[in-house]
Write a protein that holds these residues in place. Sequence first.
Motif, mmCIF file in Angstrom:
data_model
loop_
_atom_site.group_PDB
_atom_site.id
_atom_site.type_symbol
_atom_site.label_atom_id
_atom_site.label_comp_id
_atom_site.label_asym_id
_atom_site.label_seq_id
_atom_site.Cartn_x
_atom_site.Cartn_y
_atom_site.Cartn_z
ATOM 1 N N ARG A 1 13.993 -2.264 27.186
ATOM 2 C CA ARG A 1 14.166 -3.712 27.360
ATOM 3 C C ARG A 1 15.632 -4.115 27.168
ATOM 4 N NH1 ARG A 1 10.139 -7.589 24.383
ATOM 5 N NH2 ARG A 1 8.813 -6.560 25.912
ATOM 6 N N ALA A 2 16.251 -3.540 26.152
ATOM 7 C CA ALA A 2 17.652 -3.882 25.875
ATOM 8 C C ALA A 2 18.546 -3.492 27.065
ATOM 9 C CB ALA A 2 18.118 -3.166 24.607
ATOM 10 N N VAL A 3 18.266 -2.345 27.655
ATOM 11 C CA VAL A 3 19.079 -1.877 28.790
ATOM 12 C C VAL A 3 18.856 -2.788 30.001
ATOM 13 C CG1 VAL A 3 19.543 0.058 30.356
ATOM 14 C CG2 VAL A 3 19.126 0.498 27.931
ATOM 15 N N ASN A 4 17.597 -3.134 30.267
ATOM 16 C CA ASN A 4 17.307 -4.047 31.386
ATOM 17 C C ASN A 4 18.004 -5.390 31.192
ATOM 18 O OD1 ASN A 4 15.775 -2.343 32.971
ATOM 19 N ND2 ASN A 4 13.847 -2.896 31.964
ATOM 20 N N ASP A 5 17.954 -5.912 29.973
ATOM 21 C CA ASP A 5 18.583 -7.214 29.694
ATOM 22 C C ASP A 5 20.098 -7.131 29.900
ATOM 23 O OD1 ASP A 5 16.127 -8.198 29.094
ATOM 24 O OD2 ASP A 5 16.408 -8.226 26.903
ATOM 25 N N TRP A 6 20.699 -6.024 29.410
ATOM 26 C CA TRP A 6 22.154 -5.873 29.525
ATOM 27 C C TRP A 6 22.564 -5.843 30.998
ATOM 28 C CZ3 TRP A 6 26.024 -2.867 31.475
ATOM 29 C CH2 TRP A 6 27.296 -3.053 30.911
ATOM 30 N N PHE A 7 21.840 -5.064 31.802
ATOM 31 C CA PHE A 7 22.162 -4.973 33.231
ATOM 32 C C PHE A 7 21.948 -6.319 33.936
ATOM 33 C CE2 PHE A 7 23.164 -0.793 35.116
ATOM 34 C CZ PHE A 7 23.178 -0.011 33.977
ATOM 35 N N ALA A 8 20.868 -7.024 33.564
ATOM 36 C CA ALA A 8 20.578 -8.307 34.211
ATOM 37 C C ALA A 8 21.712 -9.296 33.932
ATOM 38 C CB ALA A 8 19.249 -8.860 33.704
ATOM 39 N N GLN A 9 22.282 -9.197 32.749
ATOM 40 C CA GLN A 9 23.362 -10.112 32.385
ATOM 41 C C GLN A 9 24.709 -9.695 32.990
ATOM 42 O OE1 GLN A 9 23.410 -10.918 28.152
ATOM 43 N NE2 GLN A 9 25.537 -11.590 28.337
ATOM 44 N N GLU A 10 25.013 -8.399 32.921
ATOM 45 C CA GLU A 10 26.344 -7.922 33.336
ATOM 46 C C GLU A 10 26.450 -7.616 34.821
ATOM 47 O OE1 GLU A 10 28.933 -7.993 31.419
ATOM 48 O OE2 GLU A 10 27.867 -8.483 29.564
ATOM 49 N N ARG A 11 25.340 -7.268 35.437
ATOM 50 C CA ARG A 11 25.259 -6.953 36.868
ATOM 51 C C ARG A 11 26.426 -6.088 37.374
ATOM 52 N NH1 ARG A 11 20.773 -9.360 38.258
ATOM 53 N NH2 ARG A 11 20.868 -8.545 40.355
ATOM 54 N N PRO A 12 26.515 -4.842 36.881
ATOM 55 C CA PRO A 12 27.582 -3.964 37.377
ATOM 56 C C PRO A 12 27.361 -3.588 38.844
ATOM 57 C CG PRO A 12 26.094 -2.768 35.911
ATOM 58 C CD PRO A 12 25.663 -4.205 35.874
ATOM 59 N N ASP A 13 28.467 -3.467 39.584
ATOM 60 C CA ASP A 13 28.377 -3.005 40.978
ATOM 61 C C ASP A 13 28.272 -1.489 41.030
ATOM 62 O OD1 ASP A 13 28.936 -5.618 42.232
ATOM 63 O OD2 ASP A 13 30.881 -5.380 41.234
ATOM 64 N N ALA A 14 28.860 -0.835 40.029
ATOM 65 C CA ALA A 14 28.855 0.634 40.011
ATOM 66 C C ALA A 14 28.690 1.107 38.566
ATOM 67 C CB ALA A 14 30.162 1.168 40.585
ATOM 68 N N VAL A 15 28.073 2.285 38.415
ATOM 69 C CA VAL A 15 27.829 2.834 37.075
ATOM 70 C C VAL A 15 28.243 4.309 37.033
ATOM 71 C CG1 VAL A 15 26.058 3.444 35.362
ATOM 72 C CG2 VAL A 15 25.870 1.279 36.622
ATOM 73 N N PHE A 16 29.053 4.648 36.028
ATOM 74 C CA PHE A 16 29.291 6.062 35.705
ATOM 75 C C PHE A 16 28.394 6.381 34.517
ATOM 76 C CE2 PHE A 16 33.226 4.991 37.906
ATOM 77 C CZ PHE A 16 33.476 6.134 38.660
ATOM 78 N N MET A 17 27.406 7.254 34.714
ATOM 79 C CA MET A 17 26.421 7.535 33.666
ATOM 80 C C MET A 17 26.867 8.738 32.840
ATOM 81 S SD MET A 17 23.920 7.262 31.852
ATOM 82 C CE MET A 17 22.704 8.519 31.674
ATOM 83 N N ALA A 18 27.727 8.447 31.845
ATOM 84 C CA ALA A 18 28.277 9.516 31.002
ATOM 85 C C ALA A 18 27.689 9.464 29.599
ATOM 86 C CB ALA A 18 29.796 9.394 30.958
ATOM 87 N N ALA A 19 26.648 8.680 29.396
ATOM 88 C CA ALA A 19 26.041 8.606 28.059
ATOM 89 C C ALA A 19 25.033 9.740 27.923
ATOM 90 C CB ALA A 19 25.332 7.271 27.876
ATOM 91 N N ALA A 20 25.119 10.475 26.836
ATOM 92 C CA ALA A 20 24.160 11.562 26.621
ATOM 93 C C ALA A 20 24.224 12.017 25.169
ATOM 94 C CB ALA A 20 24.487 12.751 27.526
#
Length: 317
Positions: A47-66
């Motif tokens: 839910r937190a991730v969905n909310d963050w994306f809905a608010q920030e609306r990035p055009d591109a994502v580098f997925m380096a979290a692990a």
Amino acid sequence: MSFDLSDKRVYVAGHRGMVGSAIVRRLASESCEVLTADRSLDLRDQRAVNDWFAQERPDAVFMAAARVGGIAANDAYPAQFLYDNLMIEANVVEAARRAATAKLLMLGSSCIYPREANQPISEDALLTGPLEATNQWYAIAKIAGIRLCQAYRIEHGCDFISAMPTNLYGPGDNFDLDTSHVLPALLRKAHEAREAGEAEMTVWGSGKPRRELLHVDDLADACVFLMREYSGAEHVNVGSGEELTITELAQLVARTVGFEGRLAFDSSRPDGTPRKLLDSSRLKAMGWRPSIPLAEGIAATYRDFLSEGGRRVRLDG
Ligand code: GDP
């Protein structure tokens, strides 16, 4: 047609980690807006991730979290390596789809390939044989990450791509001896052995396994290149072609640090995969090349270790 980063809102997930921070550094020379989330965003929380994306609306994502770590950490924390990475990947990919993110680059690792894969390992070796046991938890999660991007491409038409880097090193690395990868561990051991005037330093395993090493700033450059130039379902290997045995690596580190004693091999520690050299010819054919020679990169990483005091312990990407 290439993907233009200018004026885009670009989210770097995992910006405190070695890879994410290198991507942030690399993006400083692009005319895009770099977005990062603070520590309060738990990427395992859907839910937190969905909310963050809905608010920030990035055009591109580098997925380096692990959740990342070396051979011992993988062994000690199998549940964290599998659960955390599956959750982080699934949440970020789904949230990006919902927020209509135009492009996403998923980062994996060369440990996704079978233990006995032919060398150099090409992209199509994926899932052709059993994995190396010492890092299977992380590998399974990263294979799922590739498949997620492919599935979202097929079902939702998302332009989500994956890059598989070889063993990485560089500034911002984890120098904690229990959880780190081999290069930061050797730098720290050589440094401490020299400081203490010891006659030997310990190297895990037989010293015979071979590893290819890539500086993280080269990886960051390749990621920006792929984000721009590549759009396809197949994941892309990112390697340097610079391969050496663990013994040779330890000797190079000892020379860099100025440790003149002996290497002592601890055979109670695992060797892991005998060899992991990526075939990076696809990326090369697209026109990308690494630019940081290993000896130079190791010297720079040692300077980073000295400036940080080598006290950092980092398990999260
Ligand atoms: P891997 O590439 O997933 O196997 O992960 P590592 O970077 O942790 O280990 C690479 C190789 O370096 C393995 O054969 C280790 O046994 C060897 N190695 C030698 N000394 C060390 C050390 O001090 N720390 C780590 N992590 N690996 C070491």
